[in-house]
Design a protein around this motif. Structure first.
Motif, PDB file in Angstrom:
ATOM      1  N   LYS A   1      46.741  44.001  36.208  1.00 12.39           N
ATOM      2  CA  LYS A   1      45.494  43.239  36.077  1.00 12.39           C
ATOM      3  C   LYS A   1      45.739  41.738  35.950  1.00 12.39           C
ATOM      4  N   SER A   2      46.841  41.332  35.331  1.00  7.14           N
ATOM      5  CA  SER A   2      47.090  39.892  35.147  1.00  7.14           C
ATOM      6  C   SER A   2      47.239  39.191  36.492  1.00  7.14           C
ATOM      7  N   VAL A   3      48.104  39.730  37.351  1.00  7.76           N
ATOM      8  CA  VAL A   3      48.268  39.152  38.687  1.00  7.76           C
ATOM      9  C   VAL A   3      47.004  39.370  39.513  1.00  7.76           C
ATOM     10  N   GLY A   4      46.406  40.550  39.369  1.00  4.75           N
ATOM     11  CA  GLY A   4      45.216  40.877  40.145  1.00  4.75           C
ATOM     12  C   GLY A   4      44.004  40.051  39.793  1.00  4.75           C
ATOM     13  N   SER A   5      44.027  39.364  38.670  1.00  4.73           N
ATOM     14  CA  SER A   5      42.917  38.474  38.305  1.00  4.73           C
ATOM     15  C   SER A   5      43.286  37.005  38.515  1.00  4.73           C
ATOM     16  N   LEU A   6      44.516  36.629  38.166  1.00  9.86           N
ATOM     17  CA  LEU A   6      44.920  35.228  38.323  1.00  9.86           C
ATOM     18  C   LEU A   6      44.993  34.814  39.783  1.00  9.86           C
ATOM     19  N   PHE A   7      45.558  35.673  40.622  1.00  8.32           N
ATOM     20  CA  PHE A   7      45.714  35.303  42.029  1.00  8.32           C
ATOM     21  C   PHE A   7      44.367  34.974  42.693  1.00  8.32           C
TER      22      PHE A   7
END
Length: 784
Positions: free
Chosen positions: A217-223
């Motif tokens: 979720k961290s990469v999937g939201s920041l990107f």
């Protein structure tokens, strides 16, 4: 092509160009925001009817567009006023603070002369004493030419920095548009989350995203939010987490993104609490006490430049790894290398970084730094809220306050004589409240006026004393003072969203009773809604955001808020979910439940040896269950969560879960190990959840239930069911972390079989009833 323009607020411009000398917080505590607003109102009410207030002004110099609102203008007297509220002795105001005020009013003076075609003007600093209600007016006369020269000088000092920032922004957006996802493809569910994030930013709406653990979720939201920054003109992204582990995951995601785009000039900052960042906790924040405050603003430019240089790309993709973020340790090292305070350097760097990572409170509490900077600089921000199921409880604490009577009794004995009388009034009114209340706990529909009046008087007296005696430090008095200020602030907005209650110590004598007073926020929505409205997009994401209307109601989400339930990448056959309906974990049945729970755990462990977690509703229940299990199965390794574990002890507990280890860790549901713990593969193959996680039935929660019923018509669910089941699903979510994981979860209680409870479980779970014949006799403990 329209030339690039850099917009800067008058206050921000002057803070950059005109601040010099020491960091000095001695001329504090300053008036509260409400007192400041009231003070401005008193001053302007004393002016003539044609007096102009909140005069909107702006002007340009090269690429700079400077804007702001002057406090007041008297056209007949041709006098422009900057109003400042204060407490204490005005003579003790630091010179650099006064110089900053003059700088601001002189810039406003130039902008007004330009706007009105004035050849000269009188500028005035109006200092209003909150305590005495008296004004001290300092004024100087200037020609328009003099003010123009001043304005151009300040802009000249800032313009090189502004050009640097415009170049950074242009290159940042260029690289973001070309940036590719750091992996060859998205994980299952990750693309759906990313698309929902981007669409929310494109539509300028908030988002509630329920996404299973383990999809990234961290990469999937920041990107997607970084992509949106370039496409939608977003200035900054604030990534807010509930725990340290969440902040680290965000930092790791930034590192991953930058490794795939080494030329991306992305500035990332991790914020730390003042108590954590402070190097000299035994010293006060001024130059005569702390060496890092001495000459702080003189050394700040070099420290700021070093921090930005560290985050700048090298200019070559083949030169190595991407430059680092300003995490807590990196920023601290830079601060100490330049002999400046790490905490206040981080506050400065928040102005110039693209991603700021911190705790929820930095944007959502009553004095949130990031929100204040957003308002001051008119930033367009996207806010990401990680593990957002925590927001209800965390926000309630942000807007609640309590104090204990025994603390006031102690203060009366140790404070200076000038403060004894106002504290005695508080004590007297508190005694009366205790005398009037016969029950140990009682909630009140309104705040007690006489007590609140005495508390306000005491807070004012303490504030005045501290302003007159800046060297006086008494931690207990400061704690009481800040609590009193919070009480006063919450009293101004007291309503159905809050409770006022008094809890008396049981069995205490009336002459020496102790009690706790609390203004208890139970619905944070009135406070949080304006924060959501001030963002371009706020996206809240978690594995447990069901039902969405509960979070929408409690947090005050806008009506336009989007909702997405991200498809799970996991298959039902990966996780065996068994409901042990033959066991009741209700309070009245817990003693009888210990043996059947131990037998169930022992049989599962014998059938499949490995690492398990067992969750219980309290430390007492957990200890009894662990003792029973160890007695029956002494050969199975057991380790237990203890009360108030520090970071090292928590790490030691988790270190027991290795790829080769076997055993059962006993923990409390909703504690340190029920969420935010990543134990993939053989490190964790199963969990036992011996509780629905329902909050304890007590007078406070019953008052909350009644209020939830009145406001939302769902008192029990909003108070007990939904918060409890969020903990259960979070705990069970520790078992399956990757698409190759396999595991077993036992939900131990007959109520887990109810349809309305199972509706709150992940849709991909395939739930089976587990009621072995050997344990059938214990089913008599279960209620219907």
């Amino acid at each position: 092509m329209t030339p690039a323009r850099y917009t800067v607020a008058v206050r921000a411009l002057c803070e950059f160009t005109a601040k010099a000398g020491d960091l000095d917080l001695r001329f504090t505590p300053s008036p509260t925001a409400q007192e400041g607003i009231a003070g401005h109102g008193v001053v302007t009410s004393r002016r003539d009817d044609d007096y102009e207030t909140e005069v909107s002004l702006s002007g340009d110099f090269g690429p700079l567009h400077v804007r702001g609102r002057a406090d007041g203008y008297d056209a007949r007297a041709n006098r422009l006023e900057e109003i400042k509220t204060y407490r204490g002795d005005l003579k003790k105001m630091p010179d650099n603070q006064r110089a900053l005020h003059w700088a601001q009013v002189k810039v406003y003076g130039h902008l007004l002369c330009e706007d009105r075609g004035l050849e000269k003007i009188r500028l005035a600093l109006v200092y209003f004493d909150i305590g005495s209600q008296k004004e001290t007016v300092l004024h100087e006369d200037y020609t328009a030419a003099d003010l123009q020269a001043w304005f151009e000088q300040q802009c000249g000092l800032f313009i090189r920095w502004a050009e640097q920032e415009m170049a950074h922004r242009a290159e940042r957006d260029l690289q973001l548009k070309a940036m590719r996802f750091p992996y060859s493809d998205f994980r299952p569910g990750q693309r759906q989350l990313a698309e929902a994030m981007y669409r929310a930013s494109n539509r300028k709406v908030c988002l509630l995203a329920q996404a299973p653990t383990g999809i990234g979720k961290s990469v999937g939201s920041l990107f997607p939010m970084l992509k949106a920054s370039a496409d939608h003109g977003v200035d900054k992204i604030f990534f807010l987490a509930a725990k340290t582990s969440g902040r680290q995951m965000a930092l790791d995601a930034v590192d991953l993104i930058r490794e795939g785009a080494p030329l991306l000039p992305l500035r990332t900052l991790e914020l730390a609490a003042k108590s954590t960042a402070c190097v000299n906790p035994d010293k006060a924040c001024h130059g005569d006490s702390c060496p890092l405050a001495k000459g702080f603003y003189d050394r700040l430019p070099d420290a700021r430049a070093s921090a930005l240089a560290l985050m700048a790309p090298s200019g070559s993709e083949s030169s190595g790894s991407a430059p680092p973020a300003l995490d807590r340790d990196t920023l601290r090292a830079i601060a100490l290398a330049h002999n400046v305070c790490p905490y206040y350097l981080s506050s400065e760097m928040a102005r110039w970084c693209d991603i700021v990572i911190g705790d929820y409170n930095y944007y959502f509490d009553s004095s949130a730094m990031l929100h204040s900077l957003t308002q001051l600089n008119d930033w367009k921000v996207n806010v990401l809220v990680d593990e957002a199921h925590n927001m209800v409880s965390r926000a309630r604490k942000m807007y609640s306050a309590d104090m204990e009577h025994d603390g006031v009794r102690l203060l009366r004995k140790i404070v200076p004589d000038e403060l004894k009388k106002p504290l005695e009034r508080v004590h007297k009114q508190w005694n009366q409240l205790e005398k009037d209340q016969s029950a140990e706990y009682q909630s009140y529909a309104a705040l007690p006026e006489k007590f609140m009046g005495a508390l306000q008087t005491a807070a004012t007296a303490i504030s005045d004393y501290m302003a007159d005696h800046p060297g006086y430090v008494e931690p207990d008095l400061q704690s009481f003072y800040f609590n009193a200020l919070m009480f006063a602030k919450l009293a101004e907005s007291f309503g159905d969203h809050a409770l006022f209650d008094i809890e008396k110590s049981p069995g205490a004598r009336a002459s020496n009773s102790n009690s706790v007073l609390c203004i208890r926020n139970i619905v944070p929505a009135p406070y949080l809604k304006p924060r959501f409205d001030s963002t371009h997009t706020t996206a809240l994401f978690s594995a447990t955001l069901s039902p969405w209307n509960y979070f929408g109601d409690m947090l005050g989400m806008p009506e336009t808020t989007a909702w997405v339930d991200v498809e799970s990448p996991f298959a039902a056959e990966q996780l065996s979910v068994q409901v042990a309906s033959h066991i009741s974990t209700r309070y009245a049945h817990r003693q009888q439940s210990l043996r059947p729970i131990a037998d169930l755990m022992g049989k599962q462990y014998a059938a499949q040896r490995g690492n398990y977690l067992a969750f219980f509703s309290s430390f007492d229940y957990m200890e009894k269950a662990a003792n029973q299990f160890s007695e029956l199965y002494p050969d199975v390794p057991v380790w237990r969560q203890s009360r108030r574990m520090d970071e090292a002890e928590r790490a030691q507990f988790l270190d027991r879960f290795t790829l080769d280890s076997e055993g059962i860790g006993f923990a409390v549901l909703g504690g340190s190990f029920g969420e935010g713990v990543d134990l993939p593969g053989a490190r964790l193959i199963g969990a036992f959840v011996a509780t629905l996680g329902l909050p304890q039935i007590n007078p406070v929660n019953e008052q909350i239930r009644a209020r939830m019923e009145t406001i939302f018509g769902a008192g029990y669910d909003y108070t007990y069911t939904y918060p409890g089941m969020q903990k259960v699903v979070q705990a069970a979510g520790r078992v399956i972390r990757t698409t190759s994981d396999r595991g077993t979860v036992y939900l131990i209680d007959d109520r887990f079989g109810r349809p309305e409870i199972q509706e709150l479980m992940p849709s991909w779970w395939s739930i089976e009833r587990h009621s072995p014949l050997a344990n059938r006799d214990s089913s008599e403990n279960a209620e219907a």
